[in-house]
Write an enzyme that holds these catalytic residues in place. Structure first.
Site, PDB file in Angstrom:
ATOM      1  N   THR A  18       0.815  -1.210   0.000  1.00  0.00           N
ATOM      2  CA  THR A  18       0.000   0.000   0.000  1.00  0.00           C
ATOM      3  C   THR A  18       0.851   1.264   0.000  1.00  0.00           C
ATOM      4  O   THR A  18       0.397   2.329  -0.408  1.00  0.00           O
ATOM      5  CB  THR A  18      -0.937   0.029   1.222  1.00  0.00           C
ATOM      6  OG1 THR A  18      -0.156  -0.144   2.411  1.00  0.00           O
ATOM      7  CG2 THR A  18      -1.976  -1.063   1.139  1.00  0.00           C
ATOM      8  N   ARG A  22       8.614  -2.444   1.089  1.00  0.00           N
ATOM      9  CA  ARG A  22       9.223  -2.432   2.418  1.00  0.00           C
ATOM     10  C   ARG A  22       9.814  -3.800   2.719  1.00  0.00           C
ATOM     11  O   ARG A  22       9.142  -4.821   2.580  1.00  0.00           O
ATOM     12  CB  ARG A  22       8.199  -2.058   3.494  1.00  0.00           C
ATOM     13  CG  ARG A  22       7.713  -0.628   3.356  1.00  0.00           C
ATOM     14  CD  ARG A  22       6.738  -0.254   4.452  1.00  0.00           C
ATOM     15  NE  ARG A  22       6.161   1.053   4.200  1.00  0.00           N
ATOM     16  CZ  ARG A  22       5.199   1.598   4.913  1.00  0.00           C
ATOM     17  NH1 ARG A  22       4.685   0.933   5.931  1.00  0.00           N
ATOM     18  NH2 ARG A  22       4.727   2.796   4.623  1.00  0.00           N
ATOM     19  N   HIS A 114       6.110   4.132   9.728  1.00  0.00           N
ATOM     20  CA  HIS A 114       6.067   3.958  11.174  1.00  0.00           C
ATOM     21  C   HIS A 114       6.812   2.709  11.633  1.00  0.00           C
ATOM     22  O   HIS A 114       6.811   2.412  12.827  1.00  0.00           O
ATOM     23  CB  HIS A 114       4.610   3.865  11.620  1.00  0.00           C
ATOM     24  CG  HIS A 114       3.843   2.808  10.868  1.00  0.00           C
ATOM     25  ND1 HIS A 114       3.505   2.958   9.544  1.00  0.00           N
ATOM     26  CD2 HIS A 114       3.383   1.594  11.239  1.00  0.00           C
ATOM     27  CE1 HIS A 114       2.861   1.875   9.141  1.00  0.00           C
ATOM     28  NE2 HIS A 114       2.775   1.032  10.141  1.00  0.00           N
ATOM     29  N   LYS A 126       9.261   4.220  -2.255  1.00  0.00           N
ATOM     30  CA  LYS A 126       8.058   4.306  -3.074  1.00  0.00           C
ATOM     31  C   LYS A 126       8.199   5.449  -4.066  1.00  0.00           C
ATOM     32  O   LYS A 126       8.978   6.391  -3.858  1.00  0.00           O
ATOM     33  CB  LYS A 126       6.806   4.489  -2.227  1.00  0.00           C
ATOM     34  CG  LYS A 126       6.676   5.833  -1.533  1.00  0.00           C
ATOM     35  CD  LYS A 126       5.311   5.950  -0.856  1.00  0.00           C
ATOM     36  CE  LYS A 126       5.126   7.298  -0.181  1.00  0.00           C
ATOM     37  NZ  LYS A 126       3.771   7.457   0.382  1.00  0.00           N
ATOM     38  N   THR A 344      -8.008   0.987   1.867  1.00  0.00           N
ATOM     39  CA  THR A 344      -6.879   1.541   2.610  1.00  0.00           C
ATOM     40  C   THR A 344      -5.736   1.851   1.644  1.00  0.00           C
ATOM     41  O   THR A 344      -5.433   1.070   0.755  1.00  0.00           O
ATOM     42  CB  THR A 344      -6.412   0.544   3.685  1.00  0.00           C
ATOM     43  OG1 THR A 344      -7.464   0.383   4.641  1.00  0.00           O
ATOM     44  CG2 THR A 344      -5.172   1.042   4.394  1.00  0.00           C
ATOM     45  N   GLU A 364      -8.126   5.511   9.522  1.00  0.00           N
ATOM     46  CA  GLU A 364      -8.110   5.262  10.970  1.00  0.00           C
ATOM     47  C   GLU A 364      -6.714   4.982  11.494  1.00  0.00           C
ATOM     48  O   GLU A 364      -6.479   5.070  12.690  1.00  0.00           O
ATOM     49  CB  GLU A 364      -9.040   4.094  11.297  1.00  0.00           C
ATOM     50  CG  GLU A 364      -8.790   2.818  10.515  1.00  0.00           C
ATOM     51  CD  GLU A 364      -7.470   2.149  10.821  1.00  0.00           C
ATOM     52  OE1 GLU A 364      -7.107   2.105  12.012  1.00  0.00           O
ATOM     53  OE2 GLU A 364      -6.813   1.702   9.875  1.00  0.00           O
ATOM     54  N   SER A 365      -5.771   4.681  10.613  1.00  0.00           N
ATOM     55  CA  SER A 365      -4.406   4.356  11.027  1.00  0.00           C
ATOM     56  C   SER A 365      -3.600   5.637  11.233  1.00  0.00           C
ATOM     57  O   SER A 365      -2.476   5.762  10.778  1.00  0.00           O
ATOM     58  CB  SER A 365      -3.730   3.446  10.007  1.00  0.00           C
ATOM     59  OG  SER A 365      -3.790   4.003   8.712  1.00  0.00           O
ATOM     60  N   LYS A 376      -1.080  11.935   3.368  1.00  0.00           N
ATOM     61  CA  LYS A 376      -1.530  12.324   4.696  1.00  0.00           C
ATOM     62  C   LYS A 376      -0.437  13.156   5.350  1.00  0.00           C
ATOM     63  O   LYS A 376       0.725  13.093   4.956  1.00  0.00           O
ATOM     64  CB  LYS A 376      -1.894  11.103   5.533  1.00  0.00           C
ATOM     65  CG  LYS A 376      -0.891   9.948   5.551  1.00  0.00           C
ATOM     66  CD  LYS A 376      -1.499   8.772   6.300  1.00  0.00           C
ATOM     67  CE  LYS A 376      -0.591   7.545   6.293  1.00  0.00           C
ATOM     68  NZ  LYS A 376      -0.725   6.735   5.096  1.00  0.00           N
ATOM     69  N   ARG A 496      -5.413  -6.925  11.360  1.00  0.00           N
ATOM     70  CA  ARG A 496      -6.071  -5.775  11.966  1.00  0.00           C
ATOM     71  C   ARG A 496      -7.560  -6.073  12.102  1.00  0.00           C
ATOM     72  O   ARG A 496      -8.213  -6.459  11.126  1.00  0.00           O
ATOM     73  CB  ARG A 496      -5.864  -4.516  11.127  1.00  0.00           C
ATOM     74  CG  ARG A 496      -4.401  -4.122  10.932  1.00  0.00           C
ATOM     75  CD  ARG A 496      -4.298  -2.642  10.572  1.00  0.00           C
ATOM     76  NE  ARG A 496      -3.032  -2.260   9.998  1.00  0.00           N
ATOM     77  CZ  ARG A 496      -1.905  -2.033  10.665  1.00  0.00           C
ATOM     78  NH1 ARG A 496      -1.897  -2.191  11.984  1.00  0.00           N
ATOM     79  NH2 ARG A 496      -0.800  -1.659  10.048  1.00  0.00           N
TER      80      ARG A 496
END
Length: 543
Positions: A18, A22, A114, A126, A344, A364-365, A376, A496
């Protein structure tokens, strides 16, 4: 300029998630691994002559080495210029802003967001397109396809560039410009918010604490919150950028931002507390002994947006990711504006913003943002809250409780089960899917299942379809449980579980979320069999 063509062999595991690719640092340090992925990015693009590439990252381990490689590859692949942040530092929202402000062809952002950093931890990369947003799936799919058949990459024979000094370096006609990583973004923020009102709020004796978590927002916080708004130096925690984030986990939630939580719930708690993550795109908002869920934060900013100068004329629309609570939907309905539910991943908001359909969006994350960039933006969210506190004179808690009185409360929590063996995580998902036909109509305590599905999304702008975006168990009362596998980890799987129940009962609105959701949590376990299939009796993180 001498250009080498280096023979290589394809790797099979370079599928972007997403937020890009990584992996563990040691995976990226394998011979050719980083180069293969970067060349796969360039091979999917039609790069115009003398195009400019924006480049930077969150300062984690391997960031500087990767930047030197990418500069040489950009030169070899036809770029005329690379715009790079000083010391290789660029927050993700700042990188998006630079792409848009200077109209660069796109950008490469080096971050695992994070996730922890260091020699034994995580790295990420990315590509963002010319609108400043993450590459859409059609591009990331093409990158992955190319990575599976790549046989060579190109590398210019150039000396390493001094990233510590602001200035321009020209190498055989190829230009590398090292820029102040902070000033452009700080000026954007000052143009959007009422800095004078926030300064007065602070000068009146209100106190804030901001935790940069030894990550990329440290320099930005010092400039914006300290120099421009007058916050005291001792109100800014962990603002020195560290390659391993001070040995911590740079995820701004109640578990990993423990030091800030202790301050916010301590005897001398400030009026406002906040944290941002590794690359600066996430945020956590706290008041004096009070936690604001990201879903409520998005809804409250939307409801009060006209108090912020940048949004004084109103909002074109709002959007949220599917697992995010429906709190903002209620605000949109009252405002008479459109509200979109997407999968998401911030890239899904990009088309909506580019088409002028939405102004604010959130996940929500701990991700909230607006159309000022295409990512974001953690510090933007912090400034939204400071602007609202200054404009209303209310406390964080009173703002939220008044919002609940007006709109009702979507009681909400997310339970993360991290590092679950992949086969166990897949077994949980398969167990739920096997019940799709039988679950509707079943009763679990006070909950009756209405429908179950695997969320899919048709983009209203370009018509693209995304499937398999998360399992939804929707109950007749309006409550729901969503279960999905995260695409942001590098080891095993993260399950999750999202739990949501709506109430207009003032007494229920006062309850702690875990207490209010206790029966729904039990029902989620009964349906998913997660504890039995994984051996996990408790989540790793609760938010």
């Amino acid at each position: 300029m001498s250009i080498q063509t280096v023979a290589t062999q394809a790797f099979s595991d370079q599928k972007p998630g997403t937020s890009g690719l990584r992996k563990k640092v040691r995976v990226f340090q394998q011979p050719h691994y980083l180069q293969n992925f970067v060349q796969s990015i360039f091979d999917t693009l039609e790069i115009p002559a003398n195009a400019t590439l924006t480049l930077g990252g969150d300062g984690r381990y391997f960031n500087k080495e990767a930047i030197q490689v990418i500069i040489k590859m950009a030169a070899a692949n036809g770029f005329g210029k690379v715009l790079v942040g000083q010391h290789g530092i660029l927050s993700t929202p700042a990188a998006s802003h630079l792409i848009r402000k200077y109209q660069t062809f796109g950008g490469i952002i080096l971050s695992a967001s994070h996730n922890p950093g260091g020699p034994d931890d995580d790295f990420g990369i990315k590509y963002n397109t010319s609108n400043g947003g993450p590459a859409p799936e059609k591009i990331t799919d093409a990158i992955f396809a190319n990575s599976k058949q790549i046989s060579q990459y190109k590398l210019a024979d150039l000396p390493e560039v001094d990233l510590s000094s602001i200035g321009v370096t020209t190498l055989d006609g190829f230009v590398v410009e090292v820029i102040d990583a902070v000033s452009d973004y700080a000026e954007l923020m000052e143009s959007m918010f009422d800095f004078a009102a926030i300064k007065r709020w602070l000068a009146a004796g209100h106190r804030l604490t901001f935790d940069a978590m030894h990550a990329v927002t440290g320099p930005y916080a010092k400039e914006i919150l300290g120099n421009r708004l007058g916050a005291s130096a001792d109100s800014l925690m962990n603002c020195e950028v560290s390659e391993n984030f001070g040995g911590g986990h740079p995820d701004p939630n109640l578990t990993y931002a423990e030091d800030l939580v202790k301050v916010a719930y301590g005897a001398q708690a400030p009026d406002f507390a906040a944290a941002s993550d590794g690359d600066g795109d996430r945020n956590m908002i706290l008041g004096n002994h009070f936690f604001v869920t990201p879903s409520d934060s998005l809804a409250l900013i939307a409801a009060n947006a006209k108090l912020i100068p940048a949004y004084a004329q109103g909002l074109s629309g709002v959007a949220r990711s599917m697992p995010t609570s429906g709190a903002v939907d209620r605000v949109a309905a009252k405002l008479g504006i459109a509200c979109y539910e997407t999968p998401t991943g911030w890239k899904f908001f990009g088309n909506l913003m580019d088409a002028g359909r939405v102004t604010l969006c959130g996940e929500e994350s701990f991700g909230t943002g607006s159309d000022h960039v295409r990512e974001k933006d953690g510090l933007w969210a912090v400034l939204c809250w400071l602007n609202l506190l200054a404009a209303t004179g209310e406390s964080v808690e009173s703002l939220v409780r008044k919002h609940w009185q007006t709109y009702g409360r979507n009681v909400y929590s997310r339970h993360d089960y991290e590092g679950v063996p992949t086969e166990q995580a897949n077994a949980v998902m398969a167990h739920i899917k096997a019940q799709f036909a039988s679950l509707p109509g079943q009763v679990f305590g006070s909950y009756t299942v209405n429908t179950v599905d695997d969320f899919s999304y048709t983009d209203p702008v370009d018509g693209s379809v995304s499937t398999g975006q998360g399992l939804r168990i929707l109950f007749a009362c309006g409550s729901r449980v969503v279960i999905r596998l995260s695409g942001t980890g590098t080891e095993g799987a993260t399950i999750r579980v999202y739990l949501e129940a709506f109430t207009q009962d003032p007494a229920q609105q006062q309850l702690d979320a875990q207490e209010a959701l206790a029966e729904l949590i039990t029902v989620s376990h009964q349906i998913s069999q997660l504890p039995q299939l994984t051996g996990r009796q408790q989540p790793t993180v609760i938010t």
